[in-house]
Write a protein that holds these residues in place. Structure first.
Motif, PDB file in Angstrom:
ATOM      1  N   ALA A 166      28.132  28.753  13.251  1.00  0.00           N
ATOM      2  CA  ALA A 166      27.312  27.589  13.621  1.00  0.00           C
ATOM      3  C   ALA A 166      26.987  27.618  15.115  1.00  0.00           C
ATOM      4  CB  ALA A 166      28.060  26.307  13.257  1.00  0.00           C
ATOM      5  N   GLU A 167      28.005  27.962  15.920  1.00  0.00           N
ATOM      6  CA  GLU A 167      27.772  27.987  17.376  1.00  0.00           C
ATOM      7  C   GLU A 167      26.737  29.050  17.738  1.00  0.00           C
ATOM      8  OE1 GLU A 167      31.742  28.478  18.899  1.00  0.00           O
ATOM      9  OE2 GLU A 167      32.286  26.445  18.249  1.00  0.00           O
ATOM     10  N   THR A 168      26.874  30.254  17.136  1.00  0.00           N
ATOM     11  CA  THR A 168      25.920  31.335  17.446  1.00  0.00           C
ATOM     12  C   THR A 168      24.515  30.968  16.990  1.00  0.00           C
ATOM     13  OG1 THR A 168      27.623  32.994  17.164  1.00  0.00           O
ATOM     14  CG2 THR A 168      25.364  33.777  17.030  1.00  0.00           C
ATOM     15  N   LEU A 169      24.415  30.468  15.758  1.00  0.00           N
ATOM     16  CA  LEU A 169      23.089  30.149  15.218  1.00  0.00           C
ATOM     17  C   LEU A 169      22.400  29.107  16.097  1.00  0.00           C
ATOM     18  CD1 LEU A 169      23.828  31.880  12.836  1.00  0.00           C
ATOM     19  CD2 LEU A 169      23.407  29.975  11.317  1.00  0.00           C
ATOM     20  N   TYR A 170      23.164  28.106  16.499  1.00  0.00           N
ATOM     21  CA  TYR A 170      22.573  27.030  17.301  1.00  0.00           C
ATOM     22  C   TYR A 170      22.015  27.595  18.608  1.00  0.00           C
ATOM     23  CZ  TYR A 170      22.127  22.671  19.883  1.00  0.00           C
ATOM     24  OH  TYR A 170      21.633  21.629  20.621  1.00  0.00           O
ATOM     25  N   SER A 171      22.847  28.386  19.318  1.00  0.00           N
ATOM     26  CA  SER A 171      22.371  28.856  20.626  1.00  0.00           C
ATOM     27  C   SER A 171      21.268  29.898  20.472  1.00  0.00           C
ATOM     28  CB  SER A 171      23.527  29.386  21.481  1.00  0.00           C
ATOM     29  OG  SER A 171      24.217  30.358  20.761  1.00  0.00           O
ATOM     30  N   SER A 172      21.350  30.767  19.457  1.00  0.00           N
ATOM     31  CA  SER A 172      20.310  31.797  19.305  1.00  0.00           C
ATOM     32  C   SER A 172      18.980  31.160  18.901  1.00  0.00           C
ATOM     33  CB  SER A 172      20.703  32.821  18.244  1.00  0.00           C
ATOM     34  OG  SER A 172      21.909  33.421  18.575  1.00  0.00           O
ATOM     35  N   LEU A 173      19.023  30.263  17.915  1.00  0.00           N
ATOM     36  CA  LEU A 173      17.766  29.665  17.446  1.00  0.00           C
ATOM     37  C   LEU A 173      17.120  28.831  18.550  1.00  0.00           C
ATOM     38  CD1 LEU A 173      18.709  28.625  13.786  1.00  0.00           C
ATOM     39  CD2 LEU A 173      17.321  30.570  14.509  1.00  0.00           C
ATOM     40  N   LYS A 174      17.979  28.174  19.340  1.00  0.00           N
ATOM     41  CA  LYS A 174      17.439  27.378  20.455  1.00  0.00           C
ATOM     42  C   LYS A 174      16.695  28.271  21.443  1.00  0.00           C
ATOM     43  CE  LYS A 174      19.052  23.547  22.967  1.00  0.00           C
ATOM     44  NZ  LYS A 174      20.112  23.057  23.802  1.00  0.00           N
ATOM     45  N   ALA A 175      17.212  29.516  21.567  1.00  0.00           N
ATOM     46  CA  ALA A 175      16.566  30.464  22.486  1.00  0.00           C
ATOM     47  C   ALA A 175      15.434  31.214  21.779  1.00  0.00           C
ATOM     48  CB  ALA A 175      17.609  31.440  23.017  1.00  0.00           C
ATOM     49  N   GLY A 176      15.117  30.832  20.545  1.00  0.00           N
ATOM     50  CA  GLY A 176      13.992  31.436  19.818  1.00  0.00           C
ATOM     51  C   GLY A 176      14.320  32.787  19.215  1.00  0.00           C
ATOM     52  N   SER A 177      15.619  33.098  19.023  1.00  0.00           N
ATOM     53  CA  SER A 177      15.996  34.428  18.528  1.00  0.00           C
ATOM     54  C   SER A 177      16.700  34.340  17.173  1.00  0.00           C
ATOM     55  CB  SER A 177      16.936  35.078  19.551  1.00  0.00           C
ATOM     56  OG  SER A 177      17.549  36.210  18.984  1.00  0.00           O
ATOM     57  N   THR A 178      16.456  35.348  16.319  1.00  0.00           N
ATOM     58  CA  THR A 178      17.222  35.440  15.064  1.00  0.00           C
ATOM     59  C   THR A 178      18.190  36.624  15.129  1.00  0.00           C
ATOM     60  OG1 THR A 178      15.419  36.691  14.080  1.00  0.00           O
ATOM     61  CG2 THR A 178      15.503  34.334  13.570  1.00  0.00           C
ATOM     62  N   ASP A 179      18.498  37.067  16.337  1.00  0.00           N
ATOM     63  CA  ASP A 179      19.518  38.105  16.518  1.00  0.00           C
ATOM     64  C   ASP A 179      20.869  37.403  16.659  1.00  0.00           C
ATOM     65  OD1 ASP A 179      21.354  39.891  17.408  1.00  0.00           O
ATOM     66  OD2 ASP A 179      20.191  40.618  19.123  1.00  0.00           O
ATOM     67  N   PHE A 180      21.713  37.538  15.624  1.00  0.00           N
ATOM     68  CA  PHE A 180      22.991  36.814  15.618  1.00  0.00           C
ATOM     69  C   PHE A 180      24.172  37.743  15.879  1.00  0.00           C
ATOM     70  CE2 PHE A 180      20.479  34.271  12.305  1.00  0.00           C
ATOM     71  CZ  PHE A 180      19.935  33.429  13.269  1.00  0.00           C
ATOM     72  N   SER A 181      23.915  38.842  16.606  1.00  0.00           N
ATOM     73  CA  SER A 181      24.984  39.829  16.796  1.00  0.00           C
ATOM     74  C   SER A 181      26.176  39.256  17.560  1.00  0.00           C
ATOM     75  CB  SER A 181      24.444  41.075  17.500  1.00  0.00           C
ATOM     76  OG  SER A 181      23.689  40.700  18.625  1.00  0.00           O
ATOM     77  N   SER A 182      25.946  38.217  18.367  1.00  0.00           N
ATOM     78  CA  SER A 182      27.076  37.683  19.138  1.00  0.00           C
ATOM     79  C   SER A 182      28.102  37.014  18.211  1.00  0.00           C
ATOM     80  CB  SER A 182      26.605  36.714  20.219  1.00  0.00           C
ATOM     81  OG  SER A 182      25.940  35.640  19.627  1.00  0.00           O
ATOM     82  N   TYR A 183      27.685  36.667  16.988  1.00  0.00           N
ATOM     83  CA  TYR A 183      28.640  36.088  16.026  1.00  0.00           C
ATOM     84  C   TYR A 183      29.732  37.106  15.691  1.00  0.00           C
ATOM     85  CZ  TYR A 183      30.457  35.157  11.334  1.00  0.00           C
ATOM     86  OH  TYR A 183      31.277  35.007  10.251  1.00  0.00           O
ATOM     87  N   GLU A 184      29.313  38.346  15.431  1.00  0.00           N
ATOM     88  CA  GLU A 184      30.309  39.366  15.070  1.00  0.00           C
ATOM     89  C   GLU A 184      31.300  39.576  16.224  1.00  0.00           C
ATOM     90  OE1 GLU A 184      29.518  42.934  12.543  1.00  0.00           O
ATOM     91  OE2 GLU A 184      29.621  43.926  14.482  1.00  0.00           O
ATOM     92  N   ARG A 185      30.772  39.601  17.441  1.00  0.00           N
ATOM     93  CA  ARG A 185      31.671  39.765  18.599  1.00  0.00           C
ATOM     94  C   ARG A 185      32.643  38.590  18.665  1.00  0.00           C
ATOM     95  NH1 ARG A 185      27.045  41.671  20.952  1.00  0.00           N
ATOM     96  NH2 ARG A 185      26.506  39.718  21.976  1.00  0.00           N
ATOM     97  N   ALA A 186      32.109  37.386  18.435  1.00  0.00           N
ATOM     98  CA  ALA A 186      32.971  36.189  18.518  1.00  0.00           C
ATOM     99  C   ALA A 186      34.086  36.263  17.475  1.00  0.00           C
ATOM    100  CB  ALA A 186      32.129  34.928  18.320  1.00  0.00           C
ATOM    101  N   VAL A 187      33.763  36.741  16.267  1.00  0.00           N
ATOM    102  CA  VAL A 187      34.800  36.846  15.220  1.00  0.00           C
ATOM    103  C   VAL A 187      35.871  37.841  15.662  1.00  0.00           C
ATOM    104  CG1 VAL A 187      35.276  37.662  12.865  1.00  0.00           C
ATOM    105  CG2 VAL A 187      33.317  36.164  13.292  1.00  0.00           C
TER     106      VAL A 187
END
Ligand SMILES: Cc1cc2nc3c(=O)[nH]c(=O)nc-3n(C[C@H](O)[C@H](O)[C@H](O)COP(=O)(O)OP(=O)(O)OC[C@H]3O[C@@H](n4cnc5c(N)ncnc54)[C@H](O)[C@@H]3O)c2cc1C
Ligand code: SF4
Length: 469
Positions: free
Chosen positions: A282-303
């Motif tokens: 949820a945190e990754t999606l929120y910040s990425s979509l807000k920045a206009g991006s559908t690249d969610f690679s930072s989620y995997e790093r966060a996990v």
């Protein structure tokens, strides 16, 4: 034999015992209160990928996800754009009944796959988008019962081994839990269950019946006698751990929970990882979509940087040594627990459960004859789930029906819901038999996906209606 001192994975002080069915209903209500629209009784049948690529979610029965290195670059830039929901109102042959409703496309900038242990869309994403790990996922099957009891249980009990056999050739790894579920003003309850790794060798091993056998132990009888079984359930658990974890993202999509292989195998726990990975997503999606991006690679790093990644890395080689039997495997695993995964290090690969050669022994002779009060057969167990699968629905189980006799026996004994039958008139000497399949019994435990078939989502709303398991 009591294990003293209690090994760290079995220490549960400060934990809560809850019914996961109740927890999920409660979480669903909170989500709706917060404005989420929950499409209940609806399945995700196909993964929608951008114009260049549409992955149907269908792959051949027993098919393998393509292996790829965790660090290899992504294949193409296909973007997941949502899911297509399943049709409703088809008959046994796939034809349209009078109440037929076609599925519809739910299009989104972010799709979160949280399908649990046997994900149909997750499997399609792993294969079609090249997200699978190099090591295959492996599973265990757990069968559980909830009992109302006379005396409240005052402790958490875990056991390892018996009635499984310790000899390495049987490859039987598993154990039980008995948890108290006491609420003020209500009849005390216990949750009791048995879990066995699905890489076992004996075609006549049945986890459902092993649980019935386990209940005959005098220490277990002391807890349950005078009580009444009120619920039953069965489900598979991904046990491949760290080495079998897929990549957790593709453009427009992330994978959470069991679908991403996030289960702490020595502790038999995954609910906290499912919730935590959902929060990180949820945190990754929120910040990425807000920045206009559908690249969610930072989620995997966060996990991988969270306690999920840390725990899974520490326990990365803990299941595999049990392939050498309970005693040798137990000794190696103890060394790993004590050294927090440092010894023995390296990469102990996982092997597909369905690759395990099968033996046929008289294991089934040990199972107790069900009396309907203390020990139960599979069909009466399925009945307690309120299974709502239509008898005339199309089969959602993808298997080959004419199979070698050992495999037919293995599926028959493994399935906790009596979906498969070996015809009584099948000639004894014959190498192949034609299985009888009763898909409407299926409780969607997912075990068949581990053992050479594949479970797909049934019609939305079909399946077990678990209340307190
Ligand atoms: C026997 C057993 C005992 C366990 N004991 C514990 C324990 O004591 N503590 C603990 O922390 N963990 C335990 N676990 C593990 C824990 O249950 C899981 O790790 C956790 O439930 C995973 O959550 P999830 O949301 O990823 O998947 P799930 O809880 O499996 O939820 C996935 C949901 O998605 C639905 N679904 C799947 N595919 C589709 C689709 N295509 N369309 C629509 N819906 C779909 C499924 O029906 C399911 O309802 C146990 C597991 C088992 C099997
Ligand atoms: S048929 Fe259904 S209940 Fe039986 S093993 Fe397969 S998924 Fe589980």
């Amino acid at each position: 034999l009591p294990l003293k001192p209690t090994p760290p994975p079995f220490r549960n002080h400060g934990n809560f015992v809850v019914s996961v069915a109740e927890l999920n209903r409660w979480l669903g209500e909170r989500a709706e209160e917060a404005g989420a629209y929950v499409l209940s009784e609806t399945v995700g049948a196909k993964l929608l990928v951008d114009d260049d690529y549409e992955q149907s979610g269908e792959r051949s029965a027993g098919g393998e996800a393509s292996g790829r290195d965790r660090n290899a670059p992504g294949r193409g830039r296909s973007t997941v754009i949502g899911v297509r929901t399943g049709d409703k109102g088809r008959d046994k042959d796939g034809g349209r009944k009078s109440n037929f409703e076609p599925g519809s496309d739910v299009v989104a900038r972010a799709t979160v796959l949280a399908e649990g242990c046997w994900g149909h869309l997750t499997g399609a994403a792993l294969k079609g988008l090249g997200l699978a790990a190099k090591d295959p996922q492996v599973w265990a099957l757990g069968v559980k019962e909830v009992w109302e009891v006379e005396q409240p249980l005052d402790r958490v009990i875990h056991t390892l081994g018996w009635p499984l056999r310790p000899q390495a050739r049987f490859k039987e790894f598993g154990g039980s839990w008995i948890y108290p579920m006491n609420r003020p003003g209500e009849t005390p309850r216990v949750s009791i269950g048995f879990v066995v790794g699905l890489d076992y060798a004996d075609a006549r091993l049945s986890v459902h019946d092993v649980l019935q056998e386990f209940k005959l132990h005098p220490l277990v009888r002391k807890i349950l006698t005078g009580g009444k079984r009120v619920a039953w359930g069965a489900k598979a658990i991904p046990e491949g751990g760290y080495w079998a974890m897929p990549r957790l993202h593709a453009p427009g999509m992330v994978i959470c929970g069991d679908g991403g292989g996030m289960v702490n195998v020595p502790k038999l726990k995954g609910i906290h990882y499912a919730i935590r990975s959902g929060m990180l997503a949820a945190e990754t999606l929120y910040s990425s979509l807000k920045a206009g991006s559908t690249d969610f690679s930072s989620y995997e790093r966060a996990v991988h940087q969270s306690e999920i990644g840390k725990d899974l890395y520490e326990s990365r080689n803990m299941k595999q040594p049990f392939g050498r039997g309970l005693i040798v495997g137990g000794a190696i695993t103890n060394a790993m627990v004590v050294t927090k995964g440092r010894l023995p290090g390296g990469h102990w690969p996982t092997h597909r459960d369905s690759d395990q050669p099968l033996l046929l022994t008289d294991r089934d002779k040990r199972y107790p004859k069900p009396d309907g009060k203390y020990t139960f057969d599979k069909l009466s167990s399925v009945f307690t789930t309120g299974n709502a699968t239509r008898d005339d629905a199309p089969s959602h189980i993808r298997i080959q029906q004419r199979v070698p006799r050992e495999l037919a026996e293995a599926w028959k004994w493994m399935c906790p819901a009596a979906v498969y039958e070996v015809p009584e008139d099948a000639p004894q000497g014959s190498e192949h038999v034609d299985l009888i399949v009763n898909p409407s019994n299926c409780v969607q435990c997912g075990a068949i996906t581990a053992k050479g078939g594949r479970l797909t989502p049934p019609e939305g709303g079909d399946g077990p209606v678990y209340q307190v398991t």
